[in-house]
Design an enzyme around this catalytic site. Structure first.
Site, PDB file in Angstrom:
ATOM      1  N   ARG A 151      31.891  47.558  42.901  1.00  0.00           N
ATOM      2  CA  ARG A 151      31.529  46.343  42.154  1.00  0.00           C
ATOM      3  C   ARG A 151      30.645  46.683  40.944  1.00  0.00           C
ATOM      4  O   ARG A 151      30.621  45.923  39.979  1.00  0.00           O
ATOM      5  CB  ARG A 151      30.758  45.384  43.056  1.00  0.00           C
ATOM      6  CG  ARG A 151      31.551  44.882  44.257  1.00  0.00           C
ATOM      7  CD  ARG A 151      30.722  43.922  45.087  1.00  0.00           C
ATOM      8  NE  ARG A 151      31.439  43.487  46.292  1.00  0.00           N
ATOM      9  CZ  ARG A 151      31.095  42.419  47.006  1.00  0.00           C
ATOM     10  NH1 ARG A 151      30.055  41.686  46.649  1.00  0.00           N
ATOM     11  NH2 ARG A 151      31.768  42.081  48.073  1.00  0.00           N
ATOM     12  N   GLU A 177      39.956  37.288  43.088  1.00  0.00           N
ATOM     13  CA  GLU A 177      38.799  36.381  43.019  1.00  0.00           C
ATOM     14  C   GLU A 177      37.846  36.799  41.900  1.00  0.00           C
ATOM     15  O   GLU A 177      37.769  37.982  41.553  1.00  0.00           O
ATOM     16  CB  GLU A 177      38.043  36.418  44.356  1.00  0.00           C
ATOM     17  CG  GLU A 177      36.921  35.403  44.441  1.00  0.00           C
ATOM     18  CD  GLU A 177      35.968  35.618  45.628  1.00  0.00           C
ATOM     19  OE1 GLU A 177      35.848  36.762  46.103  1.00  0.00           O
ATOM     20  OE2 GLU A 177      35.340  34.636  46.054  1.00  0.00           O
TER      21      GLU A 177
HETATM   22  C1  LIG Z   1      29.696  36.848  49.640  1.00  0.00           C
HETATM   23  C2  LIG Z   1      28.777  37.343  50.742  1.00  0.00           C
HETATM   24  C3  LIG Z   1      29.446  37.272  52.085  1.00  0.00           C
HETATM   25  O1  LIG Z   1      30.412  38.312  52.217  1.00  0.00           O
HETATM   26  C4  LIG Z   1      30.310  38.856  53.525  1.00  0.00           C
HETATM   27  N1  LIG Z   1      30.787  40.233  53.459  1.00  0.00           N
HETATM   28  C5  LIG Z   1      30.455  41.133  52.514  1.00  0.00           C
HETATM   29  N2  LIG Z   1      31.058  42.315  52.769  1.00  0.00           N
HETATM   30  C6  LIG Z   1      31.791  42.127  53.900  1.00  0.00           C
HETATM   31  C7  LIG Z   1      32.642  42.967  54.671  1.00  0.00           C
HETATM   32  N3  LIG Z   1      32.852  44.241  54.318  1.00  0.00           N
HETATM   33  N4  LIG Z   1      33.223  42.458  55.785  1.00  0.00           N
HETATM   34  C8  LIG Z   1      33.003  41.151  56.130  1.00  0.00           C
HETATM   35  N5  LIG Z   1      32.214  40.313  55.444  1.00  0.00           N
HETATM   36  C9  LIG Z   1      31.621  40.804  54.346  1.00  0.00           C
HETATM   37  C10 LIG Z   1      28.847  38.734  53.854  1.00  0.00           C
HETATM   38  O2  LIG Z   1      28.672  38.714  55.223  1.00  0.00           O
HETATM   39  C11 LIG Z   1      28.500  37.403  53.239  1.00  0.00           C
HETATM   40  O3  LIG Z   1      28.826  36.398  54.146  1.00  0.00           O
END
Ligand SMILES: CC[C@H]1O[C@@H](n2cnc3c(N)ncnc32)[C@H](O)[C@@H]1O
Length: 483
Positions: free
Chosen positions: A100, A171
């Site tokens: 990112r 997205e």
């Molecule tokens: C926008 C942030 C959201 O993305 C979720 N998130 C970020 N990386 C991951 C990931 N690698 N697997 C599952 N959920 C994820 C995080 O828990 C939060 O709810």
């Protein structure tokens, strides 16, 4: 290149493309003509845009998790588990934080360390490093529509590689992936970089390949008033359509009060229709996505399921086309595949139980919809005025003037003068409207709502209310009542 909301010519795009594809060696794998052929062979059931159109027509609310791990085989296993065990309708690939920030060298280290450790040491899937061939292995091993989810100000190479590999949805946006995700990246540069991404999607569309675009609705996900996130969503949608995007999902992050959240989804649909038809984007297909609560979560998994279920119920009653699902590990970090699947199944249970119900169209609901639309129109009309008719220019100038202002944003380009707080029913209002160009009536509305709560709590309206509301849900409440 000068910033303006005008479709890039092929020459303008190709001049930038050569530089973008050189940002990392895997950029050399991108061959647009071959990618178009590859997309032509993707069956309809794995095409994101088509699945959304079907859901909108059938009045379905589709479920989609966030998910991403470092290595290809594990990522495939994770996605297939969420598809079969989690019953997900749509699948993500959440990209890691290094990618990112365009730190592909660090992402490469993360891959090597993960191989050595035998587990993912990255918080997402480093798609740029895996390259077109590697990402195609995911596309060919998962029988569901796939979307790239991330938070990348400069997402140009990531778009080239993942779209060439066969992903059918992308997205992000020039405002929504800058203001909440960067401290001092220029808004002008990010909007230009996202015009590149949208123009790439437009080029695929010119070759008959329909790719869905989803601006990031929730922004900071912390008490963001609906009219602010809707204004950003409409602007990013209009910028995308100008570059040739034909299939758009506009999003909103749950705030917690049912009436306000259902009104927000309906207001978003109505605002999008209003602004898109005004700007002759009638042939762009619009859908909506509701994000389950994006703020602080309770550590206790049973309580977390309560928050997840409340978001599921609201999405179902709001009749959003899609709901982004949280997990009971939200307060802990990256969820296990089991926890991720549990969040999905709890959500699906609520969505299907509510498929035969809708919130009655009461006067209160209509009033809430009209407030959100009136506020968004105040903002959007001022944006156009500041931009002398140009939404891209207007957006940059609006942030500089505080006409657009996102609460708790890390970016120095957001004035952060506004202060949201909940009213006595938990709806998000404004304790301080900052420089938002609201009419006196709208300002009085917020003032009265905050005062009504202050009176009920026996305290003066104060910044303490804002603090109390930020922690409320993780402490099991919606309104941050004084102790
Ligand atoms: C926008 C942030 C959201 O993305 C979720 N998130 C970020 N990386 C991951 C990931 N690698 N697997 C599952 N959920 C994820 C995080 O828990 C939060 O709810």
């Amino acid at each position: 290149m000068e910033l303006k909301n005008r479709q890039w010519t092929h020459d303008q795009f190709n001049a930038v493309r050569q530089e973008v594809l050189n940002h990392w060696p895997t950029g050399k794998e991108v061959d647009f003509a071959a990618a178009v052929k590859y997309h032509e062979a993707i069956p309809a059931k794995r095409q994101f845009a088509k699945r959304l159109v079907k859901a909108k027509k059938n009045g379905e609310t589709l479920t989609q998790p966030r998910a991403g791990v470092a290595l290809i085989d594990e990522h495939i296993k994770l996605l297939n588990y969420l598809l079969t065990e989690g019953e997900a309708d749509l699948l993500p690939t959440t990209i890691d934080s290094y990618t990112r920030q365009n730190q592909y060298k660090e992402a490469q280290n993360g891959i090597e360390e993960s191989l050595k450790a035998g587990r993912s040491l990255l918080n997402g899937f480093p798609a740029v490093n895996h390259g077109v061939a590697g990402v195609r292995r995911v596309v060919e091993s998962v029988n569901a529509p796939l979307q790239v989810r991330h938070g990348t100000p400069d997402a140009r190479l990531l778009a080239e590689i993942t779209l060439a590999a066969g992903y059918t949805s992308y997205e992000g946006g020039g405002i929504s992936y800058n203001i909440p995700y960067a401290k001092e990246v220029s808004l002008e540069k990010t909007i230009l970089d996202w015009q590149y991404c949208d123009r790439l999607v437009g080029l695929y569309a010119e070759h008959g390949i329909e790719i869905n675009r989803e601006p990031f609705g929730p922004l900071t996900g912390t008490l963001v008033p609906p009219s602010i996130s809707h204004s950003v969503a409409v602007i990013e949608g209009l910028l995308a359509v100008e570059q040739g995007v034909k299939n758009l999902t506009l999003g909103y992050g749950q705030c917690g009060n049912l009436l306000q959240d259902v009104a927000a989804i309906q207001a978003l649909e109505q605002l999008a229709e209003e602004y898109f038809s005004k700007h002759s984007c009638a042939d762009c297909i619009l859908t909506t996505v509701f994000h389950q609560w994006m703020g602080g979560f309770p550590q206790d998994e049973s309580k977390a399921f309560g928050v997840i279920s409340w978001g599921a119920a609201t999405a179902g009653l709001a009749k959003a086309t899609k709901v982004i699902v949280k997990t009971p590990h939200e307060a802990l970090g990256i969820p296990t595949k089991e926890a991720n699947a549990q969040g999905l199944k709890a959500t699906k249970q609520l969505i299907s139980m509510l498929s035969d119900q809708a919130l009655p169209a009461t006067k209160e609901l209509e009033d809430e919809i009209n407030i959100i639309k009136a506020e968004a129109r105040c903002i959007l009309n001022k944006v156009v005025e500041l931009g002398q008719g140009d939404y891209a220019l207007g957006a940059v100038r609006a942030f500089a003037a505080g006409v657009l202002d996102v609460p708790f944003a890390p970016s120095k380009y957001s004035l952060n003068k506004i202060l949201p707080a909940r009213d006595n029913n938990g709806a998000v209002r404004l304790f301080d409207v900052g420089n938002l160009p609201f009419t006196p009536d709208l300002i009085a509305f917020h003032h009265d709502k905050i005062n009504e709560r202050a009176k009920a709590e026996g305290r003066d309206p104060s910044f303490q209310m804002v603090i109390d509301d930020i922690y409320a849900i993780s402490k099991g409440r919606l309104v941050g009542r004084p102790r």
